[in-house]
Design an enzyme around this catalytic site. Structure first.
Site, PDB file in Angstrom:
ATOM      1  N   ARG A 140      81.005  23.025  12.861  1.00 15.94           N
ATOM      2  CA  ARG A 140      80.340  23.576  14.058  1.00 15.94           C
ATOM      3  C   ARG A 140      80.746  22.754  15.275  1.00 15.94           C
ATOM      4  O   ARG A 140      81.031  23.292  16.334  1.00 15.94           O
ATOM      5  CB  ARG A 140      78.830  23.590  13.868  1.00 15.94           C
ATOM      6  CG  ARG A 140      78.285  24.847  13.247  1.00 15.94           C
ATOM      7  CD  ARG A 140      78.992  25.231  11.935  1.00 15.94           C
ATOM      8  NE  ARG A 140      78.346  26.348  11.277  1.00 15.94           N
ATOM      9  CZ  ARG A 140      77.357  26.226  10.388  1.00 15.94           C
ATOM     10  NH1 ARG A 140      76.942  25.022  10.014  1.00 15.94           N
ATOM     11  NH2 ARG A 140      76.816  27.303   9.842  1.00 15.94           N
ATOM     12  N   ASP A 169      83.739  26.444   8.494  1.00 13.33           N
ATOM     13  CA  ASP A 169      82.612  27.367   8.635  1.00 13.33           C
ATOM     14  C   ASP A 169      83.071  28.503   9.545  1.00 13.33           C
ATOM     15  O   ASP A 169      84.237  28.537   9.964  1.00 13.33           O
ATOM     16  CB  ASP A 169      81.355  26.651   9.157  1.00 13.33           C
ATOM     17  CG  ASP A 169      80.095  27.254   8.533  1.00 13.33           C
ATOM     18  OD1 ASP A 169      79.858  28.457   8.742  1.00 13.33           O
ATOM     19  OD2 ASP A 169      79.370  26.540   7.823  1.00 13.33           O
ATOM     20  N   HIS A 240      80.686  32.153   5.168  1.00 12.76           N
ATOM     21  CA  HIS A 240      81.011  31.168   6.206  1.00 12.76           C
ATOM     22  C   HIS A 240      82.516  31.099   6.431  1.00 12.76           C
ATOM     23  O   HIS A 240      83.086  30.022   6.636  1.00 12.76           O
ATOM     24  CB  HIS A 240      80.451  29.797   5.829  1.00 12.76           C
ATOM     25  CG  HIS A 240      78.949  29.739   5.889  1.00 12.76           C
ATOM     26  ND1 HIS A 240      78.258  29.695   7.078  1.00 12.76           N
ATOM     27  CD2 HIS A 240      77.998  29.748   4.918  1.00 12.76           C
ATOM     28  CE1 HIS A 240      76.952  29.661   6.827  1.00 12.76           C
ATOM     29  NE2 HIS A 240      76.770  29.704   5.527  1.00 12.76           N
ATOM     30  N   ASP A 302      77.014  28.800  -0.237  1.00 10.74           N
ATOM     31  CA  ASP A 302      75.702  29.140   0.335  1.00 10.74           C
ATOM     32  C   ASP A 302      75.803  30.396   1.197  1.00 10.74           C
ATOM     33  O   ASP A 302      76.889  30.760   1.651  1.00 10.74           O
ATOM     34  CB  ASP A 302      75.182  27.985   1.203  1.00 10.74           C
ATOM     35  CG  ASP A 302      76.134  27.665   2.341  1.00 10.74           C
ATOM     36  OD1 ASP A 302      77.360  27.745   2.125  1.00 10.74           O
ATOM     37  OD2 ASP A 302      75.663  27.359   3.449  1.00 10.74           O
ATOM     38  N   GLU A 303      74.692  31.033   1.412  1.00 10.59           N
ATOM     39  CA  GLU A 303      74.509  32.048   2.435  1.00 10.59           C
ATOM     40  C   GLU A 303      75.697  33.008   2.552  1.00 10.59           C
ATOM     41  O   GLU A 303      76.331  33.103   3.597  1.00 10.59           O
ATOM     42  CB  GLU A 303      74.285  31.360   3.796  1.00 10.59           C
ATOM     43  CG  GLU A 303      73.064  30.490   3.819  1.00 10.59           C
ATOM     44  CD  GLU A 303      72.882  29.749   5.141  1.00 10.59           C
ATOM     45  OE1 GLU A 303      71.734  29.603   5.567  1.00 10.59           O
ATOM     46  OE2 GLU A 303      73.885  29.310   5.744  1.00 10.59           O
ATOM     47  N   TYR A 394      66.918  17.806   6.273  1.00  7.16           N
ATOM     48  CA  TYR A 394      67.819  18.418   7.246  1.00  7.16           C
ATOM     49  C   TYR A 394      67.570  17.744   8.592  1.00  7.16           C
ATOM     50  O   TYR A 394      66.571  17.988   9.257  1.00  7.16           O
ATOM     51  CB  TYR A 394      67.590  19.933   7.313  1.00  7.16           C
ATOM     52  CG  TYR A 394      68.482  20.701   6.354  1.00  7.16           C
ATOM     53  CD1 TYR A 394      68.806  20.168   5.108  1.00  7.16           C
ATOM     54  CD2 TYR A 394      69.017  21.931   6.705  1.00  7.16           C
ATOM     55  CE1 TYR A 394      69.631  20.848   4.235  1.00  7.16           C
ATOM     56  CE2 TYR A 394      69.845  22.623   5.830  1.00  7.16           C
ATOM     57  CZ  TYR A 394      70.153  22.070   4.599  1.00  7.16           C
ATOM     58  OH  TYR A 394      70.974  22.744   3.738  1.00  7.16           O
ATOM     59  N   PHE A 395      68.513  16.898   8.983  1.00  6.52           N
ATOM     60  CA  PHE A 395      68.302  16.093  10.186  1.00  6.52           C
ATOM     61  C   PHE A 395      68.781  16.822  11.442  1.00  6.52           C
ATOM     62  O   PHE A 395      68.883  16.231  12.506  1.00  6.52           O
ATOM     63  CB  PHE A 395      68.967  14.726  10.044  1.00  6.52           C
ATOM     64  CG  PHE A 395      68.335  13.832   9.001  1.00  6.52           C
ATOM     65  CD1 PHE A 395      67.177  14.212   8.329  1.00  6.52           C
ATOM     66  CD2 PHE A 395      68.891  12.601   8.689  1.00  6.52           C
ATOM     67  CE1 PHE A 395      66.588  13.396   7.370  1.00  6.52           C
ATOM     68  CE2 PHE A 395      68.316  11.763   7.740  1.00  6.52           C
ATOM     69  CZ  PHE A 395      67.169  12.168   7.075  1.00  6.52           C
ATOM     70  N   TRP A 447      73.772  18.993   9.990  1.00  5.18           N
ATOM     71  CA  TRP A 447      74.446  20.207  10.481  1.00  5.18           C
ATOM     72  C   TRP A 447      74.565  20.065  11.994  1.00  5.18           C
ATOM     73  O   TRP A 447      73.641  19.551  12.659  1.00  5.18           O
ATOM     74  CB  TRP A 447      73.623  21.442  10.116  1.00  5.18           C
ATOM     75  CG  TRP A 447      73.509  21.646   8.640  1.00  5.18           C
ATOM     76  CD1 TRP A 447      72.444  21.341   7.850  1.00  5.18           C
ATOM     77  CD2 TRP A 447      74.507  22.193   7.770  1.00  5.18           C
ATOM     78  NE1 TRP A 447      72.724  21.658   6.534  1.00  5.18           N
ATOM     79  CE2 TRP A 447      73.978  22.185   6.462  1.00  5.18           C
ATOM     80  CE3 TRP A 447      75.807  22.681   7.965  1.00  5.18           C
ATOM     81  CZ2 TRP A 447      74.691  22.646   5.358  1.00  5.18           C
ATOM     82  CZ3 TRP A 447      76.509  23.151   6.864  1.00  5.18           C
ATOM     83  CH2 TRP A 447      75.959  23.136   5.582  1.00  5.18           C
ATOM     84  N   THR A 448      75.668  20.555  12.550  1.00  3.58           N
ATOM     85  CA  THR A 448      75.954  20.130  13.928  1.00  3.58           C
ATOM     86  C   THR A 448      75.997  21.266  14.961  1.00  3.58           C
ATOM     87  O   THR A 448      76.614  21.107  16.012  1.00  3.58           O
ATOM     88  CB  THR A 448      77.281  19.346  13.973  1.00  3.58           C
ATOM     89  OG1 THR A 448      78.326  20.188  13.490  1.00  3.58           O
ATOM     90  CG2 THR A 448      77.204  18.074  13.154  1.00  3.58           C
ATOM     91  N   GLU A 449      75.323  22.373  14.691  1.00  7.06           N
ATOM     92  CA  GLU A 449      75.281  23.393  15.746  1.00  7.06           C
ATOM     93  C   GLU A 449      74.798  22.784  17.062  1.00  7.06           C
ATOM     94  O   GLU A 449      75.358  23.057  18.125  1.00  7.06           O
ATOM     95  CB  GLU A 449      74.333  24.537  15.359  1.00  7.06           C
ATOM     96  CG  GLU A 449      74.848  25.463  14.280  1.00  7.06           C
ATOM     97  CD  GLU A 449      74.408  25.042  12.884  1.00  7.06           C
ATOM     98  OE1 GLU A 449      74.138  23.824  12.677  1.00  7.06           O
ATOM     99  OE2 GLU A 449      74.345  25.919  12.002  1.00  7.06           O
TER     100      GLU A 449
HETATM  101  C1  ACM Z   1      72.931  25.442   4.003  1.00  8.82           C
HETATM  102  O1  ACM Z   1      72.123  24.871   4.738  1.00  8.82           O
HETATM  103  N1  ACM Z   1      73.343  26.648   4.294  1.00  8.82           N
HETATM  104  C2  ACM Z   1      73.459  24.794   2.818  1.00  8.82           C
END
Ligand code: ACM
Length: 509
Positions: A140, A169, A240, A302-303, A394-395, A447-449
């Site tokens: 991201r 991603d 993704h 995932d997802e 999830y930081f 996660w870096t959005e």
């Molecule tokens: C995830 O947070 N989609 C692994």
């Protein structure tokens, strides 16, 4: 000290050290001593000299299998005696010693230190969990080699030993694959990014991108190896995948041209399930795995929305051939193919917990992220598990519900304070003791959005990562006892130049 050692007690007396420090250690630990020497020289200009058996020394380090993997003992008396089970244990003993000295020993800009005085004591230490991980999404937002090297150093300072790199991603592909150059000539660059929260639907027109080539990866792998951190590459497929499809639309379900995504969220553009696509995925994942020679490999999973498969005649044909009644089972074709070929090459394989919804090959390690319950389910089914429950680890979630927080992945109630992190149970509640051995450890996710710089990364990671490091080392306890140690530890983070979030911004204002 942080993470708190398993056991220790003070004794009468002190020991005063000065440069040059004379250290006797096992030949196999020479490299760890070099890292310590470089750090100490950079912080206080001291010299570390390796001496032979029989010579006078300040630190005498001996191998002792009784300390266990990554374990160590330190005795500070008339000199310092270290016993360690292996090189990691020796390096952790040196980290412990540095924590017993002034915060200045952690500085990245040299300053004068005439003497270093330690109280006499005994420490006995070893971790409870072998997998003490951090995940960094470099897709991201791209973080360059210098930023990742710095993060590796920060992990090592907290005795964290795995760094999972999320390398692709929808919004970017971050590792060069020479046979498929478009992955980085096209897939590594996007034309803009959301401004503020994705819900605001505002975008800038600022190109963003970057990628690692093989030499970059080799540099990171070596830097990490010297600090007992293992890098875990993740190629996340079949969902993704929009950045990949921007380069190679033939692997998608519509063939339509796509751009690298400029939104946050989950693109519904996923890989098709044709044989050539599975072959391509296999080739790319094996190539990337080869850049990280001794690492387990994460295959994502995932997802993955199935709407395009539901609409695709080709995907429906594959379902008929295989006797599938749910399009989500198609994802299992990727999981199975990639897992089998990596296992055949002797690689350990990890995947996100969604893969449990279709075929999973025994031996796959599950990263349980949707909830701790997913970890229980995986372990009960006989899979090894890395606990990564988003509710605690999830930081990218807000650090508090206060007004001072920067835009984060979601508004309230997605809040994870450092106190809440300190309360996470690595062994998930409800898991029968007969399955505890499946829990290999835990991992914190970055996660870096909404993390677009090193300063923001520091803010989101620290002090939550400090709390996490103690929990996953296995010595977490009472948050009231932890708090003053954490406050003291912040002086070390200051010395390392970490732009951490204040413990209580409201109180400190
Ligand atoms: C995830 O947070 N989609 C692994």
């Amino acid at each position: 000290m942080l993470p708190r050692p398993r056991g220790g007690e003070g004794r009468e007396g002190t020991l005063t050290l000065r440069s040059p420090l004379r250290v006797r250690c096992d030949d196999a630990w020479r490299e760890d001593l070099e890292v310590f020497a470089t750090d100490l020289a950079g912080a206080v200009g001291w010299t570390v000299r390796r001496v032979d058996d029989g010579e006078d020394c300040d630190i005498d380090a001996r191998r002792d299998g009784g300390c266990g993997s990554e374990g160590y003992r330190v005795r500070v008396g008339e000199r310092i005696d270290i016993a360690a089970g292996d090189a990691a244990g020796f390096s952790y003993a040196l980290t412990a010693l540095r924590q017993l000295g002034p915060a200045q020993l952690w500085s990245r800009t040299p300053s004068e230190l005439a003497t270093w005085t330690l109280d006499a004591l005994d420490l006995v230490d070893a971790p409870s969990f072998a997998w003490r991980g951090v995940h960094l999404d470099v897709a991201r937002h791209f973080f360059d080699v210098a930023a990742v090297r710095r993060l590796i150093d920060l992990l090592a300072a907290h005795r964290l030993n795995h760094l999972h790199l999320h390398l692709n991603d929808d919004q970017g592909w971050r590792v060069e694959v020479p046979a498929w150059p478009g992955l980085t000539t096209v897939g590594a660059w996007r034309s803009g990014s959301p401004v503020g929260h994705e819900h605001d639907d505002v975008r800038d027109d600022v190109a963003h991108g970057g990628f690692y080539n093989a030499a970059d990866v080799a540099e990171l792998v070596e830097h990490a190896r010297r600090r007992h951190v293992r890098l875990i590459p993740e190629i996340d497929l079949p969902g993704h995948a929009q950045s990949l499809l921007a380069a190679y639309p033939q692997f998608g379900n519509t063939g339509a041209p796509l751009e690298v995504w400029t939104h946050w969220g989950i693109s519904h553009h996923v890989l098709n399930v044709e044989a050539a696509t599975l072959e391509f995925a296999d080739e790319v994942v094996r190539y990337v795995a080869g850049l990280f020679p001794d690492s387990p490999v994460h295959i994502g999973g995932d997802e993955c929305p199935s709407v395009q498969w539901e609409r695709s005649a080709a995907a429906r044909d594959v379902m008929d051939q295989r006797g599938f009644d749910d399009p989500r089972q198609l994802q299992g074709l990727f999981t199975e193919r990639l897992t089998r070929s990596l296992l055949a090459e002797g690689r350990a394989v990890l995947a996100w917990d969604e893969v449990l919804d279709a075929e999973v090959i025994p031996g796959t390690t599950i990263c349980a992220w949707r909830s701790a319950r997913k970890g229980v389910e995986a372990a009960e089914r006989g899979f090894d598990v890395i606990m990564a429950p988003m509710q605690h680890l999830y930081f990218d979630w807000l650090s508090s519900d206060g007004p001072e927080e920067p835009v984060a992945v979601a508004p309230w109630p997605y809040v994870t304070t450092w106190e809440k992190v300190y309360g996470v149970a690595v062994i998930p509640e409800g898991l029968h003791p007969a399955h505890h051995h499946h829990v290999r450890g835990a991992q914190a996710q970055l996660w870096t959005e909404y993390i677009d710089s090193v300063a923001r990364l520091d803010y989101m990671a620290f002090p939550r990562l400090c709390a996490f490091s103690e929990v996953v080392w296995g010595t977490g306890g009472d948050v009231e006892e932890f708090r003053p140690r954490l406050e003291h530890h912040l002086r070390r983070l200051d010395a390392m130049g970490v732009a951490y979030r204040a413990l209580d911004p409201a109180r400190d204002r």
